[in-house]
Motif scaffolding. Structure first.
Motif, PDB file in Angstrom:
ATOM      1  N   LEU A 580     -20.274 -28.029 -12.710  1.00  0.00           N
ATOM      2  CA  LEU A 580     -21.508 -27.849 -13.493  1.00  0.00           C
ATOM      3  C   LEU A 580     -22.715 -28.087 -12.345  1.00  0.00           C
ATOM      4  CD1 LEU A 580     -22.689 -26.218 -15.676  1.00  0.00           C
ATOM      5  CD2 LEU A 580     -23.137 -28.256 -17.113  1.00  0.00           C
ATOM      6  N   ASP A 582     -25.962 -30.303 -10.816  1.00  0.00           N
ATOM      7  CA  ASP A 582     -26.924 -30.724 -11.556  1.00  0.00           C
ATOM      8  C   ASP A 582     -28.151 -29.237 -11.998  1.00  0.00           C
ATOM      9  OD1 ASP A 582     -30.460 -30.849 -10.497  1.00  0.00           O
ATOM     10  OD2 ASP A 582     -28.945 -30.109  -8.885  1.00  0.00           O
ATOM     11  N   VAL A 583     -28.403 -29.637 -13.221  1.00  0.00           N
ATOM     12  CA  VAL A 583     -28.975 -28.368 -13.762  1.00  0.00           C
ATOM     13  C   VAL A 583     -30.416 -28.630 -14.276  1.00  0.00           C
ATOM     14  CG1 VAL A 583     -28.839 -26.765 -15.918  1.00  0.00           C
ATOM     15  CG2 VAL A 583     -26.753 -27.819 -14.944  1.00  0.00           C
ATOM     16  N   LEU A 627     -36.018 -19.251  -6.725  1.00  0.00           N
ATOM     17  CA  LEU A 627     -35.480 -20.540  -6.762  1.00  0.00           C
ATOM     18  C   LEU A 627     -34.360 -20.959  -5.713  1.00  0.00           C
ATOM     19  CD1 LEU A 627     -35.456 -21.372 -10.672  1.00  0.00           C
ATOM     20  CD2 LEU A 627     -37.007 -21.996  -8.902  1.00  0.00           C
ATOM     21  N   TYR A 628     -33.698 -19.793  -5.735  1.00  0.00           N
ATOM     22  CA  TYR A 628     -32.520 -19.938  -4.575  1.00  0.00           C
ATOM     23  C   TYR A 628     -32.767 -19.262  -3.314  1.00  0.00           C
ATOM     24  CZ  TYR A 628     -30.274 -22.242  -8.505  1.00  0.00           C
ATOM     25  OH  TYR A 628     -30.066 -23.221  -9.574  1.00  0.00           O
ATOM     26  N   SER A 629     -33.851 -19.486  -2.758  1.00  0.00           N
ATOM     27  CA  SER A 629     -34.011 -19.268  -1.336  1.00  0.00           C
ATOM     28  C   SER A 629     -33.982 -17.790  -0.908  1.00  0.00           C
ATOM     29  CB  SER A 629     -33.265 -20.129  -0.507  1.00  0.00           C
ATOM     30  OG  SER A 629     -33.042 -21.187  -1.099  1.00  0.00           O
ATOM     31  N   LEU A 690     -16.116 -20.514   0.902  1.00  0.00           N
ATOM     32  CA  LEU A 690     -16.900 -19.326   1.492  1.00  0.00           C
ATOM     33  C   LEU A 690     -16.721 -19.358   2.934  1.00  0.00           C
ATOM     34  CD1 LEU A 690     -18.951 -17.422   0.199  1.00  0.00           C
ATOM     35  CD2 LEU A 690     -20.919 -19.016   1.290  1.00  0.00           C
ATOM     36  N   ARG A 692     -17.998 -18.223   6.093  1.00  0.00           N
ATOM     37  CA  ARG A 692     -19.450 -18.272   6.622  1.00  0.00           C
ATOM     38  C   ARG A 692     -19.392 -17.466   8.098  1.00  0.00           C
ATOM     39  NH1 ARG A 692     -24.117 -20.366   4.525  1.00  0.00           N
ATOM     40  NH2 ARG A 692     -24.883 -20.430   6.600  1.00  0.00           N
ATOM     41  N   ILE A 711     -34.238 -13.912   9.179  1.00  0.00           N
ATOM     42  CA  ILE A 711     -32.865 -13.406   9.512  1.00  0.00           C
ATOM     43  C   ILE A 711     -32.393 -12.180   8.485  1.00  0.00           C
ATOM     44  CG2 ILE A 711     -30.200 -14.129   9.291  1.00  0.00           C
ATOM     45  CD1 ILE A 711     -31.461 -16.699   9.775  1.00  0.00           C
TER      46      ILE A 711
ATOM     47  N   MET B   1     -24.932 -25.378 -11.794  1.00  0.00           N
ATOM     48  CA  MET B   1     -25.928 -24.320 -11.903  1.00  0.00           C
ATOM     49  C   MET B   1     -24.763 -23.289 -12.088  1.00  0.00           C
ATOM     50  SD  MET B   1     -28.638 -24.103 -13.118  1.00  0.00           S
ATOM     51  CE  MET B   1     -29.351 -22.752 -13.868  1.00  0.00           C
ATOM     52  N   GLY B  48     -22.991 -17.999  -2.568  1.00  0.00           N
ATOM     53  CA  GLY B  48     -23.478 -19.359  -2.671  1.00  0.00           C
ATOM     54  C   GLY B  48     -24.728 -19.743  -2.924  1.00  0.00           C
ATOM     55  N   LEU B  49     -25.171 -20.576  -3.537  1.00  0.00           N
ATOM     56  CA  LEU B  49     -26.618 -21.018  -4.109  1.00  0.00           C
ATOM     57  C   LEU B  49     -26.838 -21.958  -3.205  1.00  0.00           C
ATOM     58  CD1 LEU B  49     -26.143 -20.741  -8.068  1.00  0.00           C
ATOM     59  CD2 LEU B  49     -26.924 -18.952  -6.343  1.00  0.00           C
ATOM     60  N   THR B  50     -28.220 -21.948  -2.561  1.00  0.00           N
ATOM     61  CA  THR B  50     -28.718 -22.914  -1.860  1.00  0.00           C
ATOM     62  C   THR B  50     -30.379 -22.863  -2.170  1.00  0.00           C
ATOM     63  OG1 THR B  50     -27.453 -22.190   0.026  1.00  0.00           O
ATOM     64  CG2 THR B  50     -29.217 -23.746   0.545  1.00  0.00           C
ATOM     65  N   ARG B  51     -30.682 -24.407  -2.541  1.00  0.00           N
ATOM     66  CA  ARG B  51     -32.142 -24.304  -3.046  1.00  0.00           C
ATOM     67  C   ARG B  51     -33.115 -24.597  -2.074  1.00  0.00           C
ATOM     68  NH1 ARG B  51     -32.851 -27.539  -8.533  1.00  0.00           N
ATOM     69  NH2 ARG B  51     -31.527 -28.832  -7.580  1.00  0.00           N
ATOM     70  N   SER B  52     -34.093 -23.879  -2.148  1.00  0.00           N
ATOM     71  CA  SER B  52     -35.214 -24.087  -1.231  1.00  0.00           C
ATOM     72  C   SER B  52     -35.268 -24.169   0.272  1.00  0.00           C
ATOM     73  CB  SER B  52     -36.067 -25.366  -1.683  1.00  0.00           C
ATOM     74  OG  SER B  52     -36.027 -25.521  -3.061  1.00  0.00           O
ATOM     75  N   ALA B  53     -34.284 -23.386   0.623  1.00  0.00           N
ATOM     76  CA  ALA B  53     -33.951 -23.290   2.204  1.00  0.00           C
ATOM     77  C   ALA B  53     -33.627 -21.618   2.589  1.00  0.00           C
ATOM     78  CB  ALA B  53     -32.710 -24.093   2.495  1.00  0.00           C
ATOM     79  N   PRO B  54     -34.974 -21.030   2.292  1.00  0.00           N
ATOM     80  CA  PRO B  54     -34.814 -19.707   2.839  1.00  0.00           C
ATOM     81  C   PRO B  54     -34.080 -19.369   4.336  1.00  0.00           C
ATOM     82  CG  PRO B  54     -36.932 -20.003   2.706  1.00  0.00           C
ATOM     83  CD  PRO B  54     -36.146 -21.428   2.178  1.00  0.00           C
ATOM     84  N   PRO B  55     -33.461 -18.379   4.490  1.00  0.00           N
ATOM     85  CA  PRO B  55     -32.851 -18.239   5.798  1.00  0.00           C
ATOM     86  C   PRO B  55     -33.918 -17.785   7.128  1.00  0.00           C
ATOM     87  CG  PRO B  55     -32.305 -16.446   4.449  1.00  0.00           C
ATOM     88  CD  PRO B  55     -33.110 -17.484   3.589  1.00  0.00           C
ATOM     89  N   VAL B  68     -29.588 -23.502   5.753  1.00  0.00           N
ATOM     90  CA  VAL B  68     -30.271 -22.623   4.983  1.00  0.00           C
ATOM     91  C   VAL B  68     -29.390 -21.660   4.176  1.00  0.00           C
ATOM     92  CG1 VAL B  68     -32.133 -22.636   6.987  1.00  0.00           C
ATOM     93  CG2 VAL B  68     -30.028 -20.811   7.029  1.00  0.00           C
ATOM     94  N   ALA B  69     -30.042 -20.946   3.300  1.00  0.00           N
ATOM     95  CA  ALA B  69     -29.216 -19.980   2.494  1.00  0.00           C
ATOM     96  C   ALA B  69     -28.674 -18.959   3.218  1.00  0.00           C
ATOM     97  CB  ALA B  69     -30.463 -19.438   1.424  1.00  0.00           C
ATOM     98  N   ASN B  70     -27.385 -18.600   2.464  1.00  0.00           N
ATOM     99  CA  ASN B  70     -26.832 -17.401   3.207  1.00  0.00           C
ATOM    100  C   ASN B  70     -27.565 -15.995   3.318  1.00  0.00           C
ATOM    101  OD1 ASN B  70     -24.730 -15.373   3.803  1.00  0.00           O
ATOM    102  ND2 ASN B  70     -23.099 -16.294   2.515  1.00  0.00           N
TER     103      ASN B  70
END
Lengths: 751, 121
Positions: A580, A582-583, A627-629, A690, A692, A711, B1, B48-55, B68-70
């Protein structure tokens, strides 16, 4: 010889009518030149690669078994072709008939000469298709069309089973060469797939050779013109199944299952068919049933696993072809010259049609198995074989005696009833047909007598080599006319006595048969029920899956999607291994807003609430992207969502209220199943590492090659610029189409 | 999350499908929007989830910072959102047109291609 030739039209008088017959006669002569080679137990071979990647070759092989069939196909073919060219003198479709017959002859030759199982199958289907076209030759008649379809379905389905069986055998053996199969019988018999391949191959053979319970299509196929019936349905095609059983018996035979299956199926076919034969008053139908009977006898004796039985069977193949083709053609002469094939309507034709009578007498004597005809030799060999079969000599011998006695009665009916007594026929002034019609049957009938008197002509040269090929070992048998007073001869005498009794009591037997067994063993009814059932099933499926309702189509599509997703989850190897993590409260709150909005859209009846909630879902998703970039995504999502909401709001002013309706349990189940499937599927995907590779590549070259710091943007406008171009094209096309739909040219569709 | 977002994706799919099956054109359109959203979220979460790291690549750098995020799923979703929007607009226009042509918003009553007498045997 009085010729009744009507003045033929110039178009039909052409010499081309006899060309196919001539070609086949030459082919028969060519095949005959192989006789000395075959008599020494040798063979000839011809191989070219066909589909090398599948190990399939165009392989042909001429041994004693193939040669016998090749001679029958070309020899009797030439006779039937010649006969047909006169029989259909005034028929404008003669060209079509002769072309089809020629195609059939080629298929049949290919079938018996093929040494590659797949090649054999292709020719096998060729005979099925040409037979379909020939049975349905009178295609303006519904009965002919139905019979043709019946023959096609029965033999065609059998053909599919055969193909499966042959492929199984090929997989087990590692080769498709039949000549190699017959030398590796043990591999098949010890294989775990033996029962499967045996069942499938025999299904193909039994349907083709009209064995009980598939026998019904053959009498139906008598809708074909007489020369066709004589050629296909007595001498050649129906023996294809028998041929294959004989061909494969060294590979598949010798087991209990093989012996008993062939014995029981053959014996049942034989008895059922001979009883039915006596019921018939149409001479052609009666002959058709005696053909079924003969095929049953052949199958029964091939299952005997005893060299005498095998010799009896292979001899009977030739005996039967000779007399049955003759009788068919002669009945055709009766039909043509005297006007009917109904035995009750004919009588006293001995003076009017002496030649026809003579031919029929010779053939019928061979059929009944009288001394000194070829049929006698065949029958003695069969009896000798019956007494030593591997299954149950008493059963086989009594079945053979009973069937042969009924055959004697049937022979009497064909040979005597139309010719004795007071003269009567529907057509006034019957006479013998022209020479081109009677010469062929006469030749065959005389051969039946010649081979009887001089069995050495055919015994050691053809019959014994053939028996060795089929038996798969030496056959210490002598083919001769008089073997002394033995058990077989006593059985023969019993057969004759029984046969005469049957003949004299024929009308009484027929009456009681009509009364006692009105519909017994009528497998044709089963076929009808099955066929109707298939049609009903098809109609039901179409009605259910394609009811014309759009929601049903959607429902089936989503249901199938759900099944596929769940299938992938359940079959997939990886489990779900996800933490889960951290939420954060804020994130959960956003998810909760989206969930509540979603729920609101589903349950609300108010358009305003629905539109608001739809905007809520879109905006919530945009926040998640942020929130997720994914800043660019969030921006686009927000813009698009605003447009969507505006458009829907505008459109809803024009569209009626949606309403909510009651809870639809079925639809809800489909939705929940699909939703849960997506959730679990997604979790399963995320449980795997994943890959990459591609993102790493883009990260590394984004600046160095495309000089961009964002990018995502670089990917869109540079690396995947063509995709973006396509995307723009889609939007433009959608816009143009939308405008067209909204303007619409003003034409209203009629309700 | 991640499990929570996976659950949310499933919820959006379920709601979208249920709405599309309702047989009403308007609700069908709602469902279509929900399903598009669900598809986008699915791709996003699966990448994949990445917080506060835009590519993004910092000024002066040639490669982005570690972690950084995918970028790939983001690029895919951008395309998907726009195409989904195009599809939605077209469907909306078509629904509007169909309603005025046939006088009903009930999908099961729209049987121009497969009239009732064909199937009611």
């Amino acid at each position: 010889m009085t010729s009744t030739a009507a003045p033929a039209t110039p178009e039909q008088a052409g010499i081309w009518r006899v060309v196919p017959a001539l070609v086949l006669a030459i082919a028969a002569g060519w095949f005959a030149t192989f006789l000395p080679l075959i008599a020494q137990g040798e063979y000839a071979e011809f191989v070219v690669p066909w589909i090398p990647s599948l190990n399939i070759e165009l392989a042909f092989r001429l041994d004693a078994l193939s040669l016998t069939f090749a001679l029958l196909i070309t020899g009797i073919g030439a006779i039937c072709f010649l006969y047909a060219s006169t029989y259909f003198r005034s028929d404008p479709r003669l060209k079509r008939l002769l072309s089809l017959l020629t195609l059939f002859a080629i298929s049949m030759l290919g079938l018996v000469l093929a040494d590659d199982a797949i090649t054999l199958f292709v020719f096998w289907e060729g005979t099925t298709i040409t037979s379909f076209l020939l049975v349905g030759y009178d295609h303006h008649k519904k009965s002919a069309r139905d019979s043709a379809l019946q023959a096609l379905l029965v033999t065609g389905l059998g053909g599919l089973a055969l193909l499966a069986g042959l492929i199984l055998m090929g997989q087990v053996a590692g080769t498709y060469r039949i000549s190699e199969w017959v030398q590796m019988g043990g591999i098949f018999r010890d294989s775990g797939l033996y029962l499967g391949m045996l069942t499938l191959v025999l299904l193909g053979c039994f349907t083709k050779s009209a064995q009980f319970p598939f026998h019904f299509w053959l009498p139906g196929a008598m809708a074909a013109p007489t020369p066709v019936s004589a050629y296909l349905h007595s001498a050649t095609m129906v023996k294809a199944g028998v041929y294959l059983i004989a061909r494969l018996s060294p590979a598949l035979g010798g087991t209990e299952v093989w012996t008993w299956t062939l014995t029981l199926v053959g014996a049942t076919t034989m008895i059922v068919a001979s009883i039915w034969a006596l019921k018939q008053t149409d001479l052609k139908l009666m002959l058709a049933y005696t053909t079924v009977m003969a095929l049953g006898a052949l199958v029964m004796f091939l299952g005997g696993d005893y060299y005498y039985a095998t010799t009896g069977a292979v001899t009977f193949i030739i005996v039967h072809a000779l007399y049955k083709a003759t009788l068919f053609l002669s009945v055709g002469m009766l039909d043509k010259m005297a006007g009917t094939r109904e035995v009750e309507a004919l009588g006293g034709l001995r003076r009017a049609m002496p030649l026809t009578w003579g031919i029929i007498l010779l053939a019928a004597a061979s059929m009944a198995g009288f001394l000194p005809f070829f049929g006698f030799i065949g029958k003695e060999l069969k009896y000798e074989g019956a007494l030593g079969v591997a299954s149950e000599p008493l059963l086989v011998a009594s079945a053979a005696v009973l069937a042969n006695a009924l055959m004697v009665a049937a022979a009497g009916m064909v040979a005597l009833k139309p010719f004795l007594g007071a003269q009567r026929s529907p057509k006034p002034a019957p006479s013998d047909p022209p020479m081109t019609m009677w010469i062929g049957p006469a030749l065959l009938a005389v051969m039946g007598l010649t081979f009887g008197l001089f069995p050495d002509l055919i015994g050691p040269t053809l019959i014994l080599p053939m028996a060795e090929v089929v038996y798969g070992g030496p056959v210490p048998v002598e083919v001769k006319l008089w073997a002394g007073v033995n058990t077989a001869l006593k059985l023969s005498i019993a057969t004759f006595l029984l046969g005469f009794v049957f003949y004299w009591m024929l009308s009484r037997i027929r009456q009681s048969l009509d009364k006692e067994v009105p519909r017994v063993a009528d497998a044709a009814e089963g076929y009808e029920i099955l066929l109707q059932g298939m049609k009903d099933l098809a109609a039901w499926t179409a009605r259910t899956i394609q009811p014309g309702k759009m929601t049903s189509y959607l429902r089936y599509t989503f249901l199938l999607m759900g099944v596929l997703v769940w299938g992938a989850i359940l079959i997939g190897t990886g489990g779900i291994d996800l933490e889960l993590g951290d939420v954060p409260i804020f994130h959960s709150a956003i998810v909760a807003i989206i969930a509540v909005s979603t729920f609101a859209i589903v349950v609300t009846g108010s358009r305003l609430v629905a539109i608001t909630a739809l905007g809520g879902v879109g905006a919530g998703l945009a926040v998640i992207f942020v929130l997720y970039s994914a800043i660019d995504v969030a921006l686009t999502q927000l813009l698009v969502e605003i447009l969507v909401v505006v458009f829907i709001a505008v459109a809803l002013l024009k569209l009626p209220r949606a309403g909510t309706g009651r809870l639809r349990i079925g639809d809800a189940s489909i939705s929940v199943m699909l939703g849960l499937g997506v959730t679990f599927g997604l979790m399963a995907v995320m449980s795997t590492p994943l890959d990459r590779t591609i993102p790493d590549y883009f990260e590394a070259v984004s600046y160095s090659e495309a000089f961009g710091r964002n990018i995502v943007n670089v990917i869109l406008v540079d690396f995947r610029a063509l995709d973006t171009l396509g995307e723009i094209a889609v939007v433009v096309i959608a816009a143009v189409a939308a405008v067209a739909a909204l303007r619409g040219g003003g034409q209203e569709v009629e309700k | 999350m991640e499990p929570i977002l996976a659950g949310l994706t499933g919820l959006l799919v379920a709601a979208g499908v249920y709405l599309m099956l309702s047989g009403n054109l308007v609700r069908y359109l709602f469902g279509l929007v929900m399903l598009s959203n669900a598809a986008n979220l699915l791709i996003f979460v699966a990448g994949g989830l990445t917080r506060s790291a835009p590519p993004l690549i910092e000024a002066g750098q040639k490669v982005p910072a570690e972690g950084v995020a995918n970028a790939l799923p983001q690029a895919l979703i951008l395309t998907a959102i726009v195409i989904g929007f195009g599809l939605f607009c077209f469907a909306l226009a078509l629904a509007y047109r169909a309603f005025y042509a046939m006088g009903t918003a009930k999908m099961d009553d729209m049987r121009l291609a497969e009239p009732l007498e064909d199937t009611a045997k």
